[in-house]
Design a protein around this motif. Structure first.
Motif, short mmCIF file in Angstrom:
data_model
loop_
_atom_site.label_atom_id
_atom_site.label_comp_id
_atom_site.label_asym_id
_atom_site.label_seq_id
_atom_site.Cartn_x
_atom_site.Cartn_y
_atom_site.Cartn_z
N ALA A 1 -10.57 -3.89 -5.84
CA ALA A 1 -9.13 -4.03 -6.04
C ALA A 1 -8.39 -3.64 -4.77
O ALA A 1 -8.80 -2.76 -4.03
CB ALA A 1 -8.68 -3.16 -7.20
N ASN A 2 -7.26 -4.34 -4.52
CA ASN A 2 -6.38 -3.98 -3.43
C ASN A 2 -5.41 -2.92 -3.95
O ASN A 2 -4.61 -3.19 -4.85
CB ASN A 2 -5.61 -5.21 -2.95
N SER A 3 -5.48 -1.70 -3.45
CA SER A 3 -4.69 -0.61 -4.02
C SER A 3 -3.66 -0.09 -3.03
O SER A 3 -3.87 -0.11 -1.81
CB SER A 3 -5.61 0.54 -4.46
N PHE A 4 -2.53 0.37 -3.58
CA PHE A 4 -1.52 1.03 -2.75
C PHE A 4 -0.65 1.91 -3.65
O PHE A 4 -0.60 1.73 -4.88
CB PHE A 4 -0.65 0.01 -2.01
N ALA A 5 -0.01 2.89 -3.05
CA ALA A 5 0.93 3.76 -3.75
C ALA A 5 2.32 3.49 -3.19
O ALA A 5 2.48 3.22 -2.00
CB ALA A 5 0.55 5.22 -3.56
#
Length: 282
Positions: free
Chosen positions: A3-7
């Motif tokens: 998965a491409n994750s970011f906050a």
């Protein structure tokens, strides 16, 4: 597939909402995780890695908890929190999703289903709050005193993180320093106590029976057999009042089911999202 994750933090309804987004490269299903009272998205730390393998996952810090805003001008009612989350999803161009709420987060999930129908296609309630009344008149009046937030801080400090964790976790051997520090972290910001004071006034109480019976969204209820915070009897009652609901009980488990039984919870969620609901409680 990874998965491409970011906050990120996004201003919605006049307050900053912190969230962590795990975008699955192939799945069309999105899960929105809503934590409980006096908690943060930290409570889903074991569940997220399992769910992001198959779905896009958005885990949110509810204001005034975690890294989200703590403004006293914001209305901390369940309905407004539900509205804020639906507006966040609209802003992210996510038209429909499965909403998963733990404890108080379950009540906010139910408010999404009741007041904003069509936004969530399914709901999973993990030891959801249910049938609680608003704060009493005396407490509401006291909450307007200028220094009442200091009393809230003192009261929560007296109970302590260790005592609270022992109350929500059935197997006390699971409690370690990482867990203690993770659940303590949101309270290192003094602003949270002013937000909690406002929440005392704004919390309108849980949805009544007649409102629950109007919810037609499929719901999966997952409960800990030894839940001391929201007893299993509440789960059984919700399963009767929600028109399309199944109840699953996890043995040797307390209130904090995402921490205690993440693999089992994830397995039940996969079956629920992937298959139509076969049974209703009527």
């Amino acid at each position: 597939m990874e998965a491409n994750s970011f906050a990120a933090s996004k201003t919605v309804a006049g307050i900053d909402i912190y969230y962590e987004y795990y975008q699955h490269p192939a799945s069309r299903d999105t899960i929105v995780l809503i934590h409980g009272f006096l908690s943060s998205l930290f409570s889903f730390r074991h569940l997220v890695p399992l769910l992001k393998e198959d779905y896009s996952v958005i885990s949110v810090d509810l204001p005034p908890f975690g890294k989200s805003g703590k403004r006293t001008s914001y209305e901390y009612s369940y309905k407004n929190l539900a509205r804020t989350l639906t507006e966040l999803m609209d802003g992210l161009n996510i038209s429909t999703y499965t909403v998963i709420g733990h404890s108080m987060g379950g009540q906010i999930a139910l408010n999404i289903l009741r007041h904003f129908p069509g936004k969530a296609s399914k709901a999973v309630l993990l030891c959801s709050s249910g049938y609680l009344k608003p704060a009493g008149r005396a407490l509401m009046l006291s909450s307007r005193l200028p220094l009442f937030h200091l009393y809230v801080k003192y009261h929560l400090g007296r109970s302590g993180v260790e005592k609270n964790l022992r109350n929500v976790v059935h197997d006390h051997s699971l409690i370690d320093d990482e867990m203690r520090e993770g659940y303590l972290a949101p309270f290192m910001d003094n602003g949270i106590f002013k937000g909690l004071t406002r929440m005392i006034r704004d919390r309108e109480g849980d949805l009544p029976q007649e409102a629950l019976r109007q919810i037609q969204t499929p719901c999966l209820l997952i409960w800990g057999e030894h839940d001391k915070v929201v007893p299993l009897s509440v789960g059984k009652r919700l399963a009767r009042d929600l028109p399309q609901a199944n109840l699953i009980v996890l043995e040797d488990t307390g209130h904090l089911v995402p921490e205690e039984r993440p693999e089992e919870v994830a397995s039940h969620i996969r079956k629920f999202i992937g298959e139509p609901l076969q049974q209703t409680n009527r």
